[in-house]
Motif scaffolding. Structure first.
Motif, PDB file in Angstrom:
ATOM      1  N   LEU A 166       0.839  -1.194   0.000  1.00 22.55           N
ATOM      2  CA  LEU A 166       0.000   0.000   0.000  1.00 22.55           C
ATOM      3  C   LEU A 166       0.874   1.245   0.000  1.00 22.55           C
ATOM      4  O   LEU A 166       1.844   1.345   0.753  1.00 22.55           O
ATOM      5  CB  LEU A 166      -0.883  -0.003   1.252  1.00 22.55           C
ATOM      6  CG  LEU A 166      -1.731   1.251   1.491  1.00 22.55           C
ATOM      7  CD1 LEU A 166      -2.801   1.392   0.426  1.00 22.55           C
ATOM      8  CD2 LEU A 166      -2.368   1.195   2.884  1.00 22.55           C
ATOM      9  N   GLN A 172      -8.928  -3.873   4.391  1.00 16.80           N
ATOM     10  CA  GLN A 172      -8.939  -2.872   3.338  1.00 16.80           C
ATOM     11  C   GLN A 172      -9.640  -1.618   3.839  1.00 16.80           C
ATOM     12  O   GLN A 172     -10.662  -1.707   4.526  1.00 16.80           O
ATOM     13  CB  GLN A 172      -9.646  -3.383   2.084  1.00 16.80           C
ATOM     14  CG  GLN A 172      -8.948  -4.524   1.379  1.00 16.80           C
ATOM     15  CD  GLN A 172      -9.555  -4.827   0.026  1.00 16.80           C
ATOM     16  OE1 GLN A 172      -9.869  -3.930  -0.746  1.00 16.80           O
ATOM     17  NE2 GLN A 172      -9.716  -6.113  -0.272  1.00 16.80           N
ATOM     18  N   ASP A 205      -5.238   6.351  -1.644  1.00 14.82           N
ATOM     19  CA  ASP A 205      -4.448   5.121  -1.576  1.00 14.82           C
ATOM     20  C   ASP A 205      -4.269   4.524  -2.969  1.00 14.82           C
ATOM     21  O   ASP A 205      -5.160   4.580  -3.805  1.00 14.82           O
ATOM     22  CB  ASP A 205      -5.102   4.107  -0.647  1.00 14.82           C
ATOM     23  CG  ASP A 205      -6.580   3.909  -0.962  1.00 14.82           C
ATOM     24  OD1 ASP A 205      -6.922   2.968  -1.700  1.00 14.82           O
ATOM     25  OD2 ASP A 205      -7.397   4.725  -0.465  1.00 14.82           O
ATOM     26  N   ILE A 257      -2.126   0.937  -4.795  1.00 12.21           N
ATOM     27  CA  ILE A 257      -1.214  -0.195  -4.666  1.00 12.21           C
ATOM     28  C   ILE A 257      -0.163   0.024  -5.747  1.00 12.21           C
ATOM     29  O   ILE A 257      -0.259  -0.487  -6.858  1.00 12.21           O
ATOM     30  CB  ILE A 257      -1.949  -1.542  -4.845  1.00 12.21           C
ATOM     31  CG1 ILE A 257      -3.160  -1.602  -3.907  1.00 12.21           C
ATOM     32  CG2 ILE A 257      -1.005  -2.700  -4.579  1.00 12.21           C
ATOM     33  CD1 ILE A 257      -2.819  -1.485  -2.437  1.00 12.21           C
ATOM     34  N   THR A 268      -6.786  -0.252  -7.586  1.00 15.26           N
ATOM     35  CA  THR A 268      -6.780  -1.517  -6.873  1.00 15.26           C
ATOM     36  C   THR A 268      -6.693  -2.644  -7.898  1.00 15.26           C
ATOM     37  O   THR A 268      -6.792  -2.413  -9.110  1.00 15.26           O
ATOM     38  CB  THR A 268      -8.048  -1.703  -6.011  1.00 15.26           C
ATOM     39  OG1 THR A 268      -9.202  -1.771  -6.873  1.00 15.26           O
ATOM     40  CG2 THR A 268      -8.202  -0.559  -5.020  1.00 15.26           C
ATOM     41  N   ASN A 272      -4.942  -5.784  -2.341  1.00 11.09           N
ATOM     42  CA  ASN A 272      -5.488  -4.497  -1.908  1.00 11.09           C
ATOM     43  C   ASN A 272      -5.463  -4.304  -0.395  1.00 11.09           C
ATOM     44  O   ASN A 272      -5.931  -3.282   0.100  1.00 11.09           O
ATOM     45  CB  ASN A 272      -6.936  -4.363  -2.409  1.00 11.09           C
ATOM     46  CG  ASN A 272      -7.033  -4.530  -3.915  1.00 11.09           C
ATOM     47  OD1 ASN A 272      -6.134  -4.139  -4.650  1.00 11.09           O
ATOM     48  ND2 ASN A 272      -8.126  -5.119  -4.382  1.00 11.09           N
ATOM     49  N   TYR A 293      -3.872  -3.700   3.409  1.00 11.60           N
ATOM     50  CA  TYR A 293      -2.800  -2.861   3.941  1.00 11.60           C
ATOM     51  C   TYR A 293      -1.792  -3.660   4.751  1.00 11.60           C
ATOM     52  O   TYR A 293      -0.694  -3.172   5.022  1.00 11.60           O
ATOM     53  CB  TYR A 293      -3.353  -1.708   4.779  1.00 11.60           C
ATOM     54  CG  TYR A 293      -4.314  -2.112   5.868  1.00 11.60           C
ATOM     55  CD1 TYR A 293      -3.859  -2.640   7.066  1.00 11.60           C
ATOM     56  CD2 TYR A 293      -5.682  -1.947   5.693  1.00 11.60           C
ATOM     57  CE1 TYR A 293      -4.737  -3.010   8.066  1.00 11.60           C
ATOM     58  CE2 TYR A 293      -6.579  -2.303   6.694  1.00 11.60           C
ATOM     59  CZ  TYR A 293      -6.098  -2.841   7.873  1.00 11.60           C
ATOM     60  OH  TYR A 293      -6.973  -3.212   8.862  1.00 11.60           O
ATOM     61  N   THR A 319       4.539   0.230   4.618  1.00 11.57           N
ATOM     62  CA  THR A 319       3.813   1.024   3.641  1.00 11.57           C
ATOM     63  C   THR A 319       4.764   2.099   3.117  1.00 11.57           C
ATOM     64  O   THR A 319       5.810   2.369   3.720  1.00 11.57           O
ATOM     65  CB  THR A 319       2.552   1.680   4.222  1.00 11.57           C
ATOM     66  OG1 THR A 319       2.920   2.531   5.320  1.00 11.57           O
ATOM     67  CG2 THR A 319       1.561   0.625   4.700  1.00 11.57           C
TER      68      THR A 319
END
Length: 289
Positions: free
Chosen positions: A130, A178, A201, A203, A219, A226, A228, A237
């Motif tokens: 993420l 998520q 957010d 990915i 996503t 997807n 975190y 992250t």
């Protein structure tokens, strides 16, 4: 190396994808292309593939280090099409995508490479990471009418929040691990942003595999990508620090005349370090120290 289009690259440049991580950068305009490429080269990507309009020219030292693919970058879904075709051509490789005037930061990136971080992430049995898109903006729109200035960049130190991500296939119950993240300019100037484009957010870092598809909301069709974090502890992250929203708000006729400044009481100068982002809680080191 230069390619006349995406098909040419996938046929004649497939060797570029033989080893990762590979960065994929879509050049929407000619703003800060040089600094974007230099920033990501310094992170240690094995290769950078740049999808750009034909009018882009690069300094010789950068031109020799990237793979330039000429294409219509303003065609609807240009990024999705490019990323998804590369996914199909590079199974098993770690990929990253962004636009120009966007800059990837991950914990301790000043001293560790992207390959080192992804090796650790892989050991934790994770195939995606993420990233939060953190809005950057110039401190003075009179001096910098396109809202871009690396030397005078600001970011919001607070105002970020997360909401449960409903699952339409399960009576809109929250999806496991998520969340939809919000904040920055997309939150403060939400009246100018379509609802589907307000979350921050992405990915941005992931490992390609057969059948994997990047969707318009950034996503993937594999729901585990997807998430975190994994089920047993928190994971790394990262952050993509981006002038893209600020540029759009100041170039769009529907918003530019309503916005006279982006700074507010929670603006702080961006010092271009991962430590500042860690201190503000805008990315997490997980178990990596």
């Amino acid at each position: 190396m230069k390619f006349s289009g995406l098909s040419d690259f996938l046929i004649n440049g497939k060797s570029v994808l033989a080893k990762g991580p590979v960065g994929l950068i879509l050049v929407e305009d000619l703003v800060e292309v040089d600094t974007t490429l230099r920033h990501h080269l310094e992170h240690g990507f094995h290769a950078l593939v740049v999808f750009a309009p034909p009018e882009l020219t690069l300094p010789k030292d950068i031109d020799a280090k990237v793979h330039l693919v000429t294409m219509d970058v303003h065609q609807p879904g240009a990024l999705l099409d490019a990323v998804n075709q590369v996914i199909a051509a590079a199974p098993g490789q770690w990929l990253y995508y962004c636009y120009n005037a966007e800059y990837l930061f991950f914990p301790f990136c000043e001293h560790r490479t992207i390959g080192e971080m992804l090796a650790f992430h892989t050991e934790e049995r994770r195939d995606a990471m993420l990233t939060y898109v953190i809005d950057l903006y110039a401190d003075d729109l009179d001096r910098f009418p396109n809202a871009v200035s690396l030397e005078h960049a600001q970011l919001d130190r607070s105002g970020y929040y997360a909401l449960a991500r409903p699952d339409p296939a399960n009576q809109n119950h929250p999806k496991e691990r998520q969340l939809n993240f919000h904040g920055g300019l997309r939150w403060r100037f939400e009246e100018h942003i379509p609802p589907k484009r307000r979350k921050i957010d992405r990915i941005s870092l992931f490992r390609a595999k057969p059948g994997l598809v990047l969707r318009p909301d950034y996503t993937f069709n594999d729901e585990e990508y997807n998430t975190y974090s994994c089920k047993w502890h928190h994971n790394l992250t990262a952050a993509v620090c981006s002038f893209r929203t600020a540029k759009a708000l100041k170039s769009n006729a529907g918003s530019t005349f309503d916005i006279h400044r982006f700074t507010w009481h929670n603006s702080v100068p961006f010092d271009w370090t991962s430590q500042q982002l860690l201190d503000l809680g805008l990315m997490e080191p997980g178990q990596w120290f």
